[in-house]
Design a protein around this motif. Sequence first.
Motif, PDB file in Angstrom:
ATOM      1  N   TYR A  69       7.617 -19.792  11.173  1.00  0.00           N
ATOM      2  CA  TYR A  69       8.616 -20.194  12.153  1.00  0.00           C
ATOM      3  C   TYR A  69       9.115 -18.935  12.856  1.00  0.00           C
ATOM      4  N   LYS A  70       9.024 -18.919  14.180  1.00  0.00           N
ATOM      5  CA  LYS A  70       9.480 -17.758  14.949  1.00  0.00           C
ATOM      6  C   LYS A  70      10.868 -18.040  15.504  1.00  0.00           C
ATOM      7  N   SER A  71      11.764 -17.075  15.307  1.00  0.00           N
ATOM      8  CA  SER A  71      13.120 -17.184  15.819  1.00  0.00           C
ATOM      9  C   SER A  71      13.519 -15.818  16.360  1.00  0.00           C
ATOM     10  N   GLY A  72      13.575 -15.713  17.691  1.00  0.00           N
ATOM     11  CA  GLY A  72      13.881 -14.425  18.301  1.00  0.00           C
ATOM     12  C   GLY A  72      12.800 -13.402  17.946  1.00  0.00           C
ATOM     13  N   LYS A  73      13.211 -12.282  17.416  1.00  0.00           N
ATOM     14  CA  LYS A  73      12.271 -11.222  17.040  1.00  0.00           C
ATOM     15  C   LYS A  73      11.821 -11.329  15.585  1.00  0.00           C
ATOM     16  N   THR A  74      12.291 -12.365  14.907  1.00  0.00           N
ATOM     17  CA  THR A  74      11.972 -12.537  13.493  1.00  0.00           C
ATOM     18  C   THR A  74      10.897 -13.596  13.308  1.00  0.00           C
ATOM     19  N   ILE A  75       9.949 -13.298  12.436  1.00  0.00           N
ATOM     20  CA  ILE A  75       8.940 -14.271  12.029  1.00  0.00           C
ATOM     21  C   ILE A  75       9.251 -14.628  10.577  1.00  0.00           C
ATOM     22  N   TRP A  76       9.573 -15.907  10.349  1.00  0.00           N
ATOM     23  CA  TRP A  76       9.874 -16.396   9.008  1.00  0.00           C
ATOM     24  C   TRP A  76       8.608 -16.992   8.412  1.00  0.00           C
ATOM     25  N   VAL A  77       8.259 -16.577   7.198  1.00  0.00           N
ATOM     26  CA  VAL A  77       7.050 -17.076   6.549  1.00  0.00           C
ATOM     27  C   VAL A  77       7.427 -17.775   5.247  1.00  0.00           C
ATOM     28  N   ASN A  78       6.906 -18.980   5.084  1.00  0.00           N
ATOM     29  CA  ASN A  78       7.060 -19.703   3.837  1.00  0.00           C
ATOM     30  C   ASN A  78       5.656 -19.868   3.271  1.00  0.00           C
ATOM     31  N   TYR A  79       5.382 -19.149   2.188  1.00  0.00           N
ATOM     32  CA  TYR A  79       4.045 -19.191   1.598  1.00  0.00           C
ATOM     33  C   TYR A  79       3.811 -20.494   0.836  1.00  0.00           C
ATOM     34  N   THR A  80       4.848 -21.265   0.603  1.00  0.00           N
ATOM     35  CA  THR A  80       4.861 -22.545  -0.104  1.00  0.00           C
ATOM     36  C   THR A  80       4.273 -22.423  -1.514  1.00  0.00           C
ATOM     37  N   LYS A  81       4.567 -23.426  -2.295  1.00  0.00           N
ATOM     38  CA  LYS A  81       4.021 -23.481  -3.656  1.00  0.00           C
ATOM     39  C   LYS A  81       2.667 -24.174  -3.651  1.00  0.00           C
ATOM     40  N   THR A  82       2.311 -24.776  -2.508  1.00  0.00           N
ATOM     41  CA  THR A  82       1.050 -25.512  -2.386  1.00  0.00           C
ATOM     42  C   THR A  82       0.350 -25.164  -1.073  1.00  0.00           C
ATOM     43  N   PRO A  83      -0.043 -23.898  -0.883  1.00  0.00           N
ATOM     44  CA  PRO A  83      -0.665 -23.520   0.394  1.00  0.00           C
ATOM     45  C   PRO A  83      -1.961 -24.266   0.692  1.00  0.00           C
ATOM     46  N   GLU A  84      -2.634 -24.737  -0.354  1.00  0.00           N
ATOM     47  CA  GLU A  84      -3.883 -25.470  -0.136  1.00  0.00           C
ATOM     48  C   GLU A  84      -3.647 -26.802   0.587  1.00  0.00           C
ATOM     49  N   SER A  85      -2.398 -27.258   0.640  1.00  0.00           N
ATOM     50  CA  SER A  85      -2.064 -28.511   1.333  1.00  0.00           C
ATOM     51  C   SER A  85      -1.829 -28.319   2.829  1.00  0.00           C
ATOM     52  N   ILE A  86      -1.853 -27.078   3.289  1.00  0.00           N
ATOM     53  CA  ILE A  86      -1.600 -26.800   4.706  1.00  0.00           C
ATOM     54  C   ILE A  86      -2.920 -26.869   5.473  1.00  0.00           C
ATOM     55  N   ASP A  87      -2.975 -27.781   6.429  1.00  0.00           N
ATOM     56  CA  ASP A  87      -4.201 -28.001   7.194  1.00  0.00           C
ATOM     57  C   ASP A  87      -3.809 -28.268   8.641  1.00  0.00           C
ATOM     58  N   ASP A  88      -4.416 -27.559   9.574  1.00  0.00           N
ATOM     59  CA  ASP A  88      -4.107 -27.716  10.990  1.00  0.00           C
ATOM     60  C   ASP A  88      -4.462 -29.107  11.509  1.00  0.00           C
ATOM     61  N   GLY A  89      -5.294 -29.825  10.765  1.00  0.00           N
ATOM     62  CA  GLY A  89      -5.661 -31.185  11.165  1.00  0.00           C
ATOM     63  C   GLY A  89      -4.577 -32.202  10.832  1.00  0.00           C
ATOM     64  N   ASP A  90      -3.528 -31.746  10.172  1.00  0.00           N
ATOM     65  CA  ASP A  90      -2.415 -32.614   9.801  1.00  0.00           C
ATOM     66  C   ASP A  90      -1.183 -32.254  10.615  1.00  0.00           C
ATOM     67  N   TYR A  91      -0.236 -33.178  10.675  1.00  0.00           N
ATOM     68  CA  TYR A  91       1.066 -32.825  11.232  1.00  0.00           C
ATOM     69  C   TYR A  91       2.098 -32.937  10.125  1.00  0.00           C
ATOM     70  N   LEU A  92       3.205 -32.219  10.295  1.00  0.00           N
ATOM     71  CA  LEU A  92       4.246 -32.167   9.280  1.00  0.00           C
ATOM     72  C   LEU A  92       5.305 -33.230   9.533  1.00  0.00           C
ATOM     73  N   VAL A  93       5.766 -33.850   8.465  1.00  0.00           N
ATOM     74  CA  VAL A  93       6.906 -34.751   8.508  1.00  0.00           C
ATOM     75  C   VAL A  93       7.948 -34.106   7.589  1.00  0.00           C
ATOM     76  N   ILE A  94       9.054 -33.644   8.200  1.00  0.00           N
ATOM     77  CA  ILE A  94      10.058 -32.888   7.441  1.00  0.00           C
ATOM     78  C   ILE A  94      11.326 -33.722   7.326  1.00  0.00           C
ATOM     79  N   ARG A  95      11.765 -33.901   6.108  1.00  0.00           N
ATOM     80  CA  ARG A  95      13.023 -34.605   5.847  1.00  0.00           C
ATOM     81  C   ARG A  95      14.039 -33.564   5.410  1.00  0.00           C
ATOM     82  N   LYS A  96      14.957 -33.231   6.338  1.00  0.00           N
ATOM     83  CA  LYS A  96      15.963 -32.200   6.083  1.00  0.00           C
ATOM     84  C   LYS A  96      17.196 -32.804   5.424  1.00  0.00           C
TER      85      LYS A  96
END
Length: 136
Positions: A69-96
């Motif tokens: 996530y980019k915010s201003g001059k900062t790049i925030w990285v979340n390496y997650t506990k399950t990086p193998e689940s990250i796929d560009d062919g999917d979209y994210l559904v986030i429940r905040k």
Amino acid sequence: MIKRLALATAALGLLAAPAVQADDHKEMTKGEAKLAKMLEGRVAGEPESCITTIGSRSMQRIDDTALVYKSGKTIWVNYTKTPESIDDGDYLVIRKFSGSQLCRTDQVTTRDRASNMFSGVIFLDDFIPYRLPEEG
């Protein structure tokens, strides 16, 4: 004689060390290489459990690696506990659960872009800020 033998053994150990390191060094995945390029020249800061997200800026997915996530001059990285689940062919559904903040306790699921079918769960970890070093 014993002293010379000890020195010779130590010297052989030093010569063998680079070979052992070379065997342990694995090549970066495509995702890791992409992230490394994005973060080139930046310095990691203290991890945070939540970040403020603004408007419709979206979270970038780097396959099998991290969420960015980019915010201003900062790049925030979340390496997650399950990086193998990250796929560009999917979209994210986030429940905040924290309003305008995205936190490691929020629920993130993925859905396949083509079929809209549920495809997985991503467990967030701390967000690590990467900033350019201050010049001075």
